[in-house]
Scaffold this motif. Structure first.
Motif, PDB file in Angstrom:
ATOM      1  N   ALA A 495      37.443  41.887  28.378  1.00 40.58           N
ATOM      2  CA  ALA A 495      38.719  41.390  28.875  1.00 40.58           C
ATOM      3  C   ALA A 495      39.849  42.359  28.614  1.00 40.58           C
ATOM      4  O   ALA A 495      39.684  43.377  27.954  1.00 40.58           O
ATOM      5  CB  ALA A 495      39.028  40.045  28.220  1.00 40.58           C
ATOM      6  N   GLY A 496      41.007  42.039  29.157  1.00 40.85           N
ATOM      7  CA  GLY A 496      42.182  42.838  28.861  1.00 40.85           C
ATOM      8  C   GLY A 496      42.776  43.480  30.087  1.00 40.85           C
ATOM      9  O   GLY A 496      42.290  43.326  31.191  1.00 40.85           O
ATOM     10  N   ARG A 497      43.848  44.205  29.831  1.00 37.21           N
ATOM     11  CA  ARG A 497      44.599  44.798  30.921  1.00 37.21           C
ATOM     12  C   ARG A 497      43.772  45.824  31.674  1.00 37.21           C
ATOM     13  O   ARG A 497      43.849  45.936  32.885  1.00 37.21           O
ATOM     14  CB  ARG A 497      45.849  45.471  30.371  1.00 37.21           C
ATOM     15  N   ASP A 498      42.964  46.560  30.938  1.00 41.52           N
ATOM     16  CA  ASP A 498      42.212  47.636  31.559  1.00 41.52           C
ATOM     17  C   ASP A 498      41.325  47.114  32.674  1.00 41.52           C
ATOM     18  O   ASP A 498      41.235  47.679  33.749  1.00 41.52           O
ATOM     19  CB  ASP A 498      41.374  48.341  30.480  1.00 41.52           C
ATOM     20  N   ARG A 499      40.703  45.968  32.384  1.00 39.01           N
ATOM     21  CA  ARG A 499      39.776  45.439  33.360  1.00 39.01           C
ATOM     22  C   ARG A 499      40.510  44.961  34.614  1.00 39.01           C
ATOM     23  O   ARG A 499      39.965  44.927  35.698  1.00 39.01           O
ATOM     24  CB  ARG A 499      38.981  44.292  32.749  1.00 39.01           C
ATOM     25  N   LEU A 500      41.755  44.600  34.433  1.00 42.83           N
ATOM     26  CA  LEU A 500      42.530  44.132  35.585  1.00 42.83           C
ATOM     27  C   LEU A 500      43.167  45.284  36.356  1.00 42.83           C
ATOM     28  O   LEU A 500      43.876  45.060  37.327  1.00 42.83           O
ATOM     29  CB  LEU A 500      43.619  43.161  35.121  1.00 42.83           C
ATOM     30  N   ALA A 501      42.903  46.513  35.871  1.00 44.75           N
ATOM     31  CA  ALA A 501      43.583  47.665  36.486  1.00 44.75           C
ATOM     32  C   ALA A 501      43.335  47.720  37.993  1.00 44.75           C
ATOM     33  O   ALA A 501      44.265  47.946  38.774  1.00 44.75           O
ATOM     34  CB  ALA A 501      43.121  48.956  35.824  1.00 44.75           C
ATOM     35  N   VAL A 502      42.087  47.489  38.401  1.00 38.16           N
ATOM     36  CA  VAL A 502      41.776  47.569  39.829  1.00 38.16           C
ATOM     37  C   VAL A 502      42.535  46.479  40.584  1.00 38.16           C
ATOM     38  O   VAL A 502      43.164  46.733  41.610  1.00 38.16           O
ATOM     39  CB  VAL A 502      40.265  47.429  40.062  1.00 38.16           C
ATOM     40  N   GLN A 503      42.495  45.256  40.042  1.00 35.93           N
ATOM     41  CA  GLN A 503      43.206  44.171  40.697  1.00 35.93           C
ATOM     42  C   GLN A 503      44.700  44.476  40.787  1.00 35.93           C
ATOM     43  O   GLN A 503      45.327  44.246  41.809  1.00 35.93           O
ATOM     44  CB  GLN A 503      43.029  42.857  39.926  1.00 35.93           C
ATOM     45  N   ARG A 504      45.225  45.016  39.686  1.00 40.94           N
ATOM     46  CA  ARG A 504      46.658  45.316  39.670  1.00 40.94           C
ATOM     47  C   ARG A 504      47.001  46.361  40.729  1.00 40.94           C
ATOM     48  O   ARG A 504      47.965  46.208  41.464  1.00 40.94           O
ATOM     49  CB  ARG A 504      47.085  45.813  38.277  1.00 40.94           C
ATOM     50  N   SER A 505      46.169  47.400  40.805  1.00 43.30           N
ATOM     51  CA  SER A 505      46.499  48.438  41.785  1.00 43.30           C
ATOM     52  C   SER A 505      46.346  47.882  43.197  1.00 43.30           C
ATOM     53  O   SER A 505      47.056  48.287  44.124  1.00 43.30           O
ATOM     54  CB  SER A 505      45.632  49.682  41.591  1.00 43.30           C
ATOM     55  N   MET A 506      45.457  46.927  43.352  1.00 46.42           N
ATOM     56  CA  MET A 506      45.317  46.340  44.693  1.00 46.42           C
ATOM     57  C   MET A 506      46.550  45.510  45.053  1.00 46.42           C
ATOM     58  O   MET A 506      46.987  45.519  46.201  1.00 46.42           O
ATOM     59  CB  MET A 506      44.053  45.507  44.768  1.00 46.42           C
ATOM     60  N   VAL A 507      47.092  44.817  44.070  1.00 47.93           N
ATOM     61  CA  VAL A 507      48.310  44.043  44.342  1.00 47.93           C
ATOM     62  C   VAL A 507      49.472  44.987  44.658  1.00 47.93           C
ATOM     63  O   VAL A 507      50.264  44.741  45.571  1.00 47.93           O
ATOM     64  CB  VAL A 507      48.639  43.110  43.156  1.00 47.93           C
ATOM     65  N   VAL A 508      49.536  46.100  43.916  1.00 51.16           N
ATOM     66  CA  VAL A 508      50.575  47.097  44.206  1.00 51.16           C
ATOM     67  C   VAL A 508      50.433  47.575  45.652  1.00 51.16           C
ATOM     68  O   VAL A 508      51.409  47.651  46.409  1.00 51.16           O
ATOM     69  CB  VAL A 508      50.479  48.287  43.227  1.00 51.16           C
TER      70      VAL A 508
END
Lengths: 887, 126
Positions: A495-508
């Motif tokens: 878990a954590g921010r790192d794992r969400l990195a792809v999702q975050r960049s997709m939202v960006v």
């Protein structure tokens, strides 16, 4: 095996061949296959039979390997189908998202295909080429009809001298009237040279088609061919007999044949009703560019070679057909025209010219919307993958290969993409028809079929979407450490921010792309609004136009015709509800134009020319700024006078008082050089289009028109609804002048109908923009909600330690705002880069319009704030005891 | 090839019929003894006088399917006594496989007698 010596070359070669099989099959049976191959090879007694063993082995693998792949794929797809059906909510959402995205994109592509890509429905359409003047004729002479490129005398010369084509033909379009009296109907006609049908390879559906004999001298235009649709609709599909006749423009014509149903003419998007013989006698007018010339290239001839050949012929052709009555400069310009050949496999199309850029733009826009939708799907897939981490871990631990797992995950995307594409293609059929319906200001006839190009496109889009939303999540899902996943109790991947990195960049990415789309939407909506609210300087409200024709009076002297025209105007003025009426040689804002070269002292320039009756400026609400308007005293015998606009003055009389100055028109056939005195000045008004800048304009009295025709266009200003005025005028004309045929239009509706492209762009870009914003909102909401779920424990501790609701909301919103800022920055960059491509489609605003950009940013900020606030508020209401207990 | 009858609803031998040509030949070949792949190929070629030559690829595609359907089973690897010391996988008919092969043979026999009865083939004393 490992201890045995290196296998012989042939065994290694055979193993290489086996790599065509799916991995599982190879692992299972590869060694056996190699052994059997070795046995057979050894047992083959002769070199010939050994060669045969090879042939069989290769053939067998080539035959069986694809089947094995198919088998594995079907297995994966069935498995994927079962997995998807376990979560019907996700399945349906994903499917609908994709179907909508792919459907919209495909619908627009289908239009592009129908308008521009498809070949004419004639044999070997790729051999067709059109002969045109390089760079066009620059407005030389008269240019009636939509597709006029050349004059008839030029056509005669081309036909006589060209060698590039095995056959050439000429054609032009013309509006016709069929029937008589009250039964008068409009019909779209094409004039065709006798060669057209044979060169195109069109076979008659009934009777015979026009042949070279029909257009050879003396070329009596007394025969006509009808289209299949016209034959069905107007002649009720009756068999043709020698007595089948039809009144066309007041003359009876023999109907000699019917063209096949699929032949619509050469103009894509239009349909002809009647084909008449195109006559090109040596006496044909030399300044009328009303026909197009096409041909079938001879075998071995390319477009380039044909162009070179035509270029070489050009000087001779144009010198032999120089029109008389022009100035030396104009004649020189004519003689300098050069011909070239252009591919004509797709025919010609006004629609194509008009909509090409906008349709491609819309395709790009809908593609971007699809991309945003895919990003949402990818995020959903990742969320699912997280939920299935334990399942993946167990399967990995049990020895499943990672490749196989990736493939099964991708197979789920495949199932979605393929079903989505299938639904999308179906949806596209509806959407594209709605679009065409929206486009058709008049009769747009497009055959929207699902061509192989459309299917290929949809398939490519499906594959693209599958790659975008399926592959990354699949890899992510399977790249986990089994022990790790089992330990976290299947709650999540590391878990954590790192794992969400792809999702975050997709939202960006979603925010950035939706900003671009919102900017486009705002631009086109504002541009359209600018156009419809724009004041062209001419009254539009309450104005209608009457087109009156009186061919029976054709042979009367010009004065008498003009008297009759003025009588009609006076009669219309007296109709109750009509405030004013005036005749004009050219109705403004509807596209047509008339220009003359002008000499004023030493200045040579040009101006738009319109001959109008005295009440014109009053009728359309143009004030006379200085001097006077026309009066009934301006007659055919009085001195020639003109009213000009301010742009005319700026261009031609920059100094001194323009009133009283004279200018001379440059001579043209039927329009000899004439000296006019400027008697009045009006403000700049739009001439033939809302989009054009101010142009020099000159008005002259209708009575002084050099070529008064047996028709009149009358602008009518009425106090109430234009349609009731039209009704009253129509009754009046029918009663008093049954020999006059009349057609009416409401001015404003016609102007707006001409804005169909802008309306289409505004509506679709607006819809797509809204859709993009909604999708981005959903994406961001999903991400923040997911992050809240992931951080329940942490949030719980924070609340337990005394963080209040505001702090928690702030923490989650800060996260969202960072994404928003990065997305906006990227989006602004992309917008600045992309919008200049739309510059030509905009009206009244620059592509880098700061207000639009700021507006789009604000809109998106509000949307994203709303999307992230809801999950953030949920987080702040978390019960810390519950959150911590769940760990 | 999609395995049309990967898991027949009822396990009756008839539900597998008619068998594809290659499949039937492989089952026949395994009827009298266990064989490895190459041995099956040689046997089929011999029995059909070389008319049917299975390629290794189609043979193993069929074998994979037959294993999946449970008509044959795989035995431990052992060397082929006739050939070399390379270890081979041997295959054997399962009970179900034998019943299916028999059912197919009977089906063909009935077909043959039908052909005789209608005079398509010359009648022959039993």
């Amino acid at each position: 095996m490992s201890s045995s010596p290196a296998p012989p070359l042939r065994t290694r070669a055979f193993r290489l061949l086996l790599s065509l099989y799916p991995g599982e099959f190879r692992d299972e049976y590869g060694r056996e296959l190699a052994l059997v191959f070795a046995d057979r090879y050894r047992d083959a007694p002769t070199a010939w039979q050994r060669a045969l063993v090879w042939v069989e082995a290769i053939g067998g693998v080539l035959r069986e390997a694809p089947r094995e792949h198919m088998h594995v794929m079907m297995q994966d797809l069935r498995f994927a189908g079962r997995v998807l059906l376990r979560t019907p909510g996700f399945f349906i959402t994903a499917l609908l998202t994709l179907a909508l995205g792919i459907g919209a994109t495909t619908a627009i592509f289908q239009l592009i295909d129908a308008v521009g890509l498809r070949q004419l429905p004639v044999p070997a359409a790729h051999e067709l080429a059109e002969v045109r003047i390089v760079g066009g004729n620059g407005g030389f002479g008269l240019n009636p009809g939509s597709y006029g490129q050349l004059t008839r005398p030029v056509w005669n010369e081309i036909r006589a001298h060209q060698e590039a084509f095995s056959g050439v033909f000429a054609w032009g379009t013309r509006e016709l009237r069929t029937g008589q009296g009250a039964d008068l109907r409009r019909a779209s006609g094409i004039d065709v040279s006798g060669e057209l049908f044979s060169v195109l390879g069109i076979r008659p559906w009934r009777g015979r088609l026009l042949q070279p004999e029909d257009t050879a001298a003396p070329c009596e235009a007394s025969r006509a061919v009808v289209s299949y649709a016209f034959w069905q609709a107007q002649l009720n599909g009756r068999e043709l007999t020698p007595d089948t006749r039809l009144a066309i423009n007041g003359t009876l014509h023999d109907i000699i044949g019917v063209t096949p149903p699929e032949f619509f003419g050469l103009a894509v998007g239009e349909r002809f009703d009647l084909a008449l013989p195109l006559c090109a006698p040596p006496s044909a007018r030399r300044e009328v560019f009303d026909i197009a010339v096409m041909g079938r290239l001879r075998p071995g001839w390319t477009i380039a070679r044909a162009s070179a050949h035509l270029n070489a012929l050009s000087a001779g052709i144009f010198e032999a057909t120089t029109p008389t009555g022009y100035s030396a400069a104009a004649t020189e310009r004519f003689n300098a025209f050069r011909l070239a050949a252009y591919p004509a496999r797709s025919g010609v199309s006004r629609l194509r010219t008009q909509f090409d850029t906008s349709l491609k733009l819309l395709l790009a826009i809908s593609g971007l919307v699809l991309l945003i939708a895919c990003a949402n799907l990818a995020n959903l897939m990742m969320a699912r993958a997280t939920a299935r981490a334990r399942e993946v871990a167990v399967r990995l631990a049990l020895g499943a290969s990672r490749t196989r797992l990736v493939r099964q995950f991708v197979a789920e995307s495949w199932v979605l993409a393929l079903l989505g594409a299938a639904l999308g293609v179906g949806l596209a059929q509806v959407l594209s028809r709605v679009l065409v319906w929206g486009l058709s200001s008049d009769s747009v006839v497009l055959s929207l079929t699902v061509s192989w190009r459309v299917l290929l496109f949809a398939a490519a889009v499906a594959i693209g979407t599958c790659v975008v939303f399926g592959v990354a999540p699949a890899f992510r899902a399977t790249h986990i450490e089994p022990t790790e996943a089992m330990k976290t109790g299947g709650r999540g991947l590391s878990a954590g921010r790192d794992r969400l990195a792809v999702q975050r960049s997709m939202v960006v990415m979603q925010i950035a792309v939706s900003l671009v789309l919102l900017v486009a939407a705002l631009m086109f909506v504002r541009s359209f609004r600018n156009l419809i609210t724009f004041d062209p300087g001419i009254r539009q409200d309450g104005i209608s136009i009457a087109y009156l024709g009186f061919p029976a009076r054709r042979s009367l002297p010009a004065e008498q015709i003009n008297d009759f025209q003025r009588q009609l105007v006076a009669e219309i003025q007296s109709v109750p509800g009509v405030r004013n009426a005036a005749m004009t040689s050219n109705v403004p804002l509807l596209g047509s134009s008339w220009s003359h070269g002008i000499n004023l002292d030493q200045r040579k320039w040009w101006a738009r020319f319109t001959w109008v009756s005295p009440s014109y400026f009053d009728t359309v609400g143009i004030p006379v700024l200085r001097g006077r308007a026309f009066t009934p005293q301006d007659t055919r015998s009085s001195p020639r006078v003109a009213v000009v606009n301010q742009e005319f003055v700026r261009q031609l009389v920059p100094e001194g008082d323009p009133i009283g100055r004279t200018f001379e028109t440059q001579p043209e056939p039927d329009y000899p050089a004439t000296r006019y005195e400027i008697v009045g000045i009006i403000p700049d008004t739009k001439y033939n289009s809302l989009r054009n800048d101010a142009e020099p304009m000159a008005f002259a009295p209708d009575s002084q028109h050099p070529r008064i025709g047996s028709w009149a266009a009358i602008m009518i200003d009425s106090s109430g609804d234009p349609s009731s005025a039209i009704g009253a005028v129509k009754r009046l004309i029918n009663q008093r002048h049954p020999d006059v045929f009349a057609e009416f239009e409401v001015f404003k509706s016609r102007i707006h109908a001409g804005l169909v492209r802008e309306r289409l762009l505004a509506i679709l870009a607006g819809l797509f923009g809204v859709l993009a914003a909604i999708l981005a909102m959903v994406g961001l909401y999903g991400l923040i909600a997911f992050a809240v779920a992931e951080r329940r424990h942490e949030i719980g501790i924070r609340i337990a330690l005394g963080a209040d609701a505001g702090q928690v909301i702030g923490m989650m919103m800060r996260d969202a705002s960072r994404l928003l800022i990065v997305g906006l920055i990227l989006g602004i960059g992309a917008s600045l880069w992309a919008t200049p491509t739309a510059a030509t489609l905009l009206f009244g605003l620059e592509p880098h319009d700061p207000a639009t950009l700021i507006g789009a940013c604000l809109l998106l900020t509000i949307v994203t704030a709303a999307a992230s606030f809801i999950p953030a508020r949920d987080a702040s209401r978390l019960n810390p005891i519950m959150a911590l207990r769940q760990e | 090839m999609s395995p049309r009858r990967a898991a027949p609803a009822d396990d009756s031998p008839e539900s597998y019929l008619p068998l594809p040509r290659d499949t039937f030949h492989i089952l026949v070949s395994l009827a009298d003894r266990d064989r490895h792949g190459y041995s099956v190929m040689l046997d089929v070629a011999e029995r059909t006088d070389g008319a049917l030559r299975l390629s290794p690829s189609s043979l193993y595609a069929s074998i994979k399917r037959l294993l999946g359907q449970g008509l044959i089973e795989e035995l431990d690897e052992r060397p082929d006594p006739r050939n070399d010391d390379q270890r081979r996988r041997y295959y054997r008919l399962t009970r179900l496989g034998r019943r299916v092969a028999t059912a197919e043979a009977l089906r063909l026999q009935r077909l043959l007698s039908d052909a005789r009865a209608t005079g398509l083939l010359p009648k022959r004393a039993q």
